[in-house]
Enzyme design. Structure first.
Site, PDB file in Angstrom:
ATOM      1  CD  GLU A   1      -2.734   1.014   0.031  1.00 14.69           C
ATOM      2  OE1 GLU A   1      -3.480   0.066  -0.194  1.00 14.69           O
ATOM      3  OE2 GLU A   1      -2.578   1.968  -0.766  1.00 14.69           O
ATOM      4  CG  PHE A   2       2.679   2.561  -2.785  1.00 15.22           C
ATOM      5  CD1 PHE A   2       4.011   2.484  -2.407  1.00 15.22           C
ATOM      6  CD2 PHE A   2       2.157   1.571  -3.601  1.00 15.22           C
ATOM      7  CE1 PHE A   2       4.820   1.438  -2.834  1.00 15.22           C
ATOM      8  CE2 PHE A   2       2.960   0.519  -4.036  1.00 15.22           C
ATOM      9  CZ  PHE A   2       4.295   0.450  -3.661  1.00 15.22           C
TER      10      PHE A   2
ATOM     11  CG  ASN B   1       7.520   3.878   2.584  1.00  9.74           C
ATOM     12  OD1 ASN B   1       6.930   4.547   1.751  1.00  9.74           O
ATOM     13  ND2 ASN B   1       6.898   3.280   3.574  1.00  9.74           N
TER      14      ASN B   1
ATOM     15  CG  LEU C   1      12.907  17.925  -3.454  1.00 14.59           C
ATOM     16  CD1 LEU C   1      13.311  18.624  -4.755  1.00 14.59           C
ATOM     17  CD2 LEU C   1      14.130  17.235  -2.850  1.00 14.59           C
TER      18      LEU C   1
ATOM     19  N   GLY D   1      12.822  20.829   6.892  1.00 14.77           N
ATOM     20  CA  GLY D   1      12.182  21.185   8.156  1.00 14.77           C
ATOM     21  C   GLY D   1      12.634  20.303   9.294  1.00 14.77           C
TER      22      GLY D   1
ATOM     23  N   GLY E   1       8.321  12.067  10.168  1.00 17.83           N
ATOM     24  CA  GLY E   1       7.826  11.262  11.283  1.00 17.83           C
ATOM     25  C   GLY E   1       6.750  10.340  10.760  1.00 17.83           C
TER      26      GLY E   1
ATOM     27  CB  CYS F   1       4.922   4.752   6.881  1.00 15.96           C
ATOM     28  SG  CYS F   1       3.311   3.990   6.991  1.00 15.96           S
TER      29      CYS F   1
ATOM     30  CE  LYS G   1       5.536   0.584  10.747  1.00 20.47           C
ATOM     31  NZ  LYS G   1       5.451  -0.521   9.831  1.00 20.47           N
TER      32      LYS G   1
ATOM     33  NE  ARG H   1       0.551   5.538  14.444  1.00 23.24           N
ATOM     34  CZ  ARG H   1       0.078   4.599  13.637  1.00 23.24           C
ATOM     35  NH1 ARG H   1       0.150   3.338  13.997  1.00 23.24           N
ATOM     36  NH2 ARG H   1      -0.468   4.905  12.490  1.00 23.24           N
TER      37      ARG H   1
HETATM   38  C1  UDX Z   1       4.354   7.440   3.800  1.00 23.31           C
HETATM   39  C2  UDX Z   1       4.501   7.213   2.281  1.00 23.31           C
HETATM   40  O1  UDX Z   1       4.487   8.468   1.610  1.00 23.31           O
HETATM   41  C3  UDX Z   1       3.380   6.310   1.783  1.00 23.31           C
HETATM   42  O2  UDX Z   1       3.561   6.027   0.408  1.00 23.31           O
HETATM   43  C4  UDX Z   1       3.387   5.020   2.579  1.00 23.31           C
HETATM   44  O3  UDX Z   1       2.307   4.196   2.208  1.00 23.31           O
HETATM   45  C5  UDX Z   1       3.295   5.306   4.066  1.00 23.31           C
HETATM   46  O4  UDX Z   1       4.350   6.197   4.441  1.00 23.31           O
HETATM   47  P1  UDX Z   1       2.822   8.961   5.394  1.00 23.31           P
HETATM   48  O5  UDX Z   1       3.545   8.344   6.542  1.00 23.31           O
HETATM   49  O6  UDX Z   1       1.335   9.077   5.473  1.00 23.31           O
HETATM   50  O7  UDX Z   1       3.146   8.146   4.031  1.00 23.31           O
HETATM   51  O8  UDX Z   1       3.392  10.443   5.225  1.00 23.31           O
HETATM   52  P2  UDX Z   1       4.234  11.260   4.143  1.00 23.31           P
HETATM   53  O9  UDX Z   1       3.343  12.183   3.422  1.00 23.31           O
HETATM   54  O10 UDX Z   1       5.080  10.370   3.338  1.00 23.31           O
HETATM   55  O11 UDX Z   1       5.148  12.141   5.117  1.00 23.31           O
HETATM   56  C6  UDX Z   1       6.052  11.523   6.005  1.00 23.31           C
HETATM   57  C7  UDX Z   1       6.795  12.536   6.822  1.00 23.31           C
HETATM   58  O12 UDX Z   1       7.753  13.235   6.025  1.00 23.31           O
HETATM   59  C8  UDX Z   1       5.948  13.627   7.475  1.00 23.31           C
HETATM   60  O13 UDX Z   1       6.425  13.816   8.797  1.00 23.31           O
HETATM   61  C9  UDX Z   1       6.198  14.856   6.636  1.00 23.31           C
HETATM   62  O14 UDX Z   1       6.055  16.041   7.379  1.00 23.31           O
HETATM   63  C10 UDX Z   1       7.647  14.626   6.229  1.00 23.31           C
HETATM   64  N1  UDX Z   1       8.003  15.297   4.978  1.00 23.31           N
HETATM   65  C11 UDX Z   1       7.396  14.955   3.804  1.00 23.31           C
HETATM   66  C12 UDX Z   1       9.002  16.271   4.986  1.00 23.31           C
HETATM   67  O15 UDX Z   1       9.583  16.599   6.042  1.00 23.31           O
HETATM   68  N2  UDX Z   1       9.356  16.858   3.805  1.00 23.31           N
HETATM   69  C13 UDX Z   1       8.768  16.531   2.630  1.00 23.31           C
HETATM   70  O16 UDX Z   1       9.177  17.117   1.607  1.00 23.31           O
HETATM   71  C14 UDX Z   1       7.766  15.556   2.624  1.00 23.31           C
END
Ligand code: UDX
Length: 432
Positions: free
Chosen positions: A151-152, A208, A250, A253, A257, A260, A263, A327
């Site tokens: 799943e993505f 991921n 990109l 910050g 977190g 996904c 971990k 989380r």
């Molecule tokens: C992620 C994957 O994107 C998804 O494909 C997978 O199925 C599950 O894990 P998710 O955990 O919901 O999804 O969040 P995501 O949008 O990927 O963001 C993850 C973290 O990265 C967040 O804390 C976000 O703030 C941070 N992030 C994201 C950044 O710091 N900079 C970015 O440019 C993008």
């Protein structure tokens, strides 16, 4: 199709509700009776835009059901998804206890052919173990197939991600399994990759990890920008316009977190070590991510001088906007570190307050952002919720004790606007 979805976490619940919306009959199973009871009374245990409405609609149409009875749900279904949690162990390896338990229970419930699909993010070779476990417990020798269908979907836009995926990955090794999965996903009209189970499992890990790498890379560049006097937003824009790189992921910050990326990164590092190849690149990605939180803390400290006794207002607790999920949220580590230094914390988040209350003590959770900033020596932005960008910052300026903002998410494209109000504005890799 008749589908059984085992595990009603973020992935299982969203996927189950979306399959029901596509016209399938879905039974969602969970061992947590309280969760099932609340879902059966129309209450969603998580905040995900559009989910509560989708669940309600599908329940009304009698296409979505919730139960704790795994055996019965498996019996009534042709397709069984495993979407249970794979939490990290101490050493970062994924704990597959729930996957094994569920596989055993599925085997004991087999009365006719089933396609069993792993949806949870699992180490490569888990598909083989699921098959082995089912074979061992399949007393009646009922036919079955195992497939992988990673799943993505992203929290906060999960329903849209399900309905409009960039790609669907199917790891299946029999024609019957491939045909069932292709039929199931046909209504989405999406680009589909059909491959072997191990390759499908690795696609998820590699994706991921690559996303995490992109974030840590841009965070590292933001630290260079700061030292060189360049602006990370400009640099990221210029870099991201190269189609081979792309503009997404990109944003520099406080780091990534959620349940996904951190971990899965740890798990992939462990898997690679077990396979005899150390993915050093991912170890650096992980340490850059940890460093971003320390850098942010240092910025707060450098601008407050003495931390003890100061009041810090935290705007945003969830790991990203549009979710109540805290989380592995960077905000939690920052708050804990500040509390340990004797800082008084006031916090506000539009959706994640309840979950944060269960995780943090000695925090003054405020009912709105303006009460959260009242008398603050420093306002720290930890999540880029839209409402923070659109706050009446002139009003904020009147409420705070010191006009200091440390922005862990670079929410203001033009920092001058905020500086002209009279704030000292500190961001991550920005030219100010
Ligand atoms: C992620 C994957 O994107 C998804 O494909 C997978 O199925 C599950 O894990 P998710 O955990 O919901 O999804 O969040 P995501 O949008 O990927 O963001 C993850 C973290 O990265 C967040 O804390 C976000 O703030 C941070 N992030 C994201 C950044 O710091 N900079 C970015 O440019 C993008």
């Amino acid at each position: 199709m008749n589908i059984c979805m085992i595990g009603t976490g973020y992935v299982g619940l969203v996927t189950g509700a979306c399959f029901a919306n596509l016209g399938n009959k879905v039974i969602c199973v969970d061992i947590d009776k309280t969760k099932i009871d609340s879902l059966n009374s129309g209450i969603c245990p998580i905040y995900e835009p559009g989910l509560e409405e989708l669940v309600a609609r599908s329940r009304k149409a009698k296409r979505l059901f919730f139960t704790t009875d795994l055996k019965d749900a498996v019996k009534k279904s042709q397709v069984v998804f495993i979407a249970v949690g794979t939490p990290p162990k101490e050493d970062g390896e994924a704990d597959l206890t729930y996957i094994e338990d569920v596989s055993r229970q599925i085997a004991q419930s087999l009365t006719s052919y089933k396609l069993i699909i792993e949806k949870s993010t699992v180490p490569v070779e888990t598909g083989n173990w699921i098959e082995h476990t089912i074979k061992m417990n399949n007393k009646r020798k009922v036919k079955f197939d195992v497939a992988s269908n990673p799943e993505f979907l992203k929290e906060g836009s999960a329903i849209d991600d399900f309905m409009h995926p960039d790609r669907i990955v199917i790891g299946a090794e029999s024609k019957r399994a491939k045909d069932i999965l292709l039929k199931l996903y046909k209504p989405l009209k999406a680009t589909t990759i059909v491959t072997d189970i191990k390759s499908a499992e690795l696609i998820k890990h590699a994706s991921n990890s690559f996303l995490a790498t992109k974030i840590s890379f841009i965070n590292a560049i933001s630290n260079i920008c700061e030292r060189a006097g360049a602006d990370i937003l400009e640099v990221a824009k210029g870099v991201g316009l190269d189609k081979r790189i792309g503009k997404d992921f990109l944003y520099a910050g406080a780091g990534f977190g959620g349940f996904c990326l951190p971990k899965d990164l740890d798990a992939f590092i462990r898997i690679s070590e077990k396979l005899g190849y150390s993915l050093e690149i991912l170890k650096i990605v992980r340490s850059i991510n940890e460093d971003q939180k320390k850098i942010l803390l240092k910025k707060i400290e450098n601008n407050l001088w003495i931390l003890k006794g100061k009041t810090v207002s935290i705007l945003g607790l969830s790991f990203k906007p549009e979710t109540d999920d805290i989380r592995f949220a960077p905000s939690i580590d920052i708050i804990k570190a500040l509390l340990a230094e004797g800082v008084k914390i006031k916090a506000f988040d539009p959706k994640a307050m309840e979950k944060a209350k269960g995780k943090l003590t000695n925090v003054d959770f405020c009912s709105d952002p303006y009460s959260a900033v009242k008398n603050a020596d420093c306002v720290v932005i930890m999540t880029e919720w839209k409402i923070f960008k659109n706050l009446d910052w002139k009003r904020v300026k009147k409420l705070v004790k010191q006009p200091l903002i440390v922005d862990g998410r670079n929410i203001f494209e033009d920092p001058k606007k905020i500086i002209n109000i009279g704030f000292k504005y500190i961001a991550m890799g920005r030219k100010i």
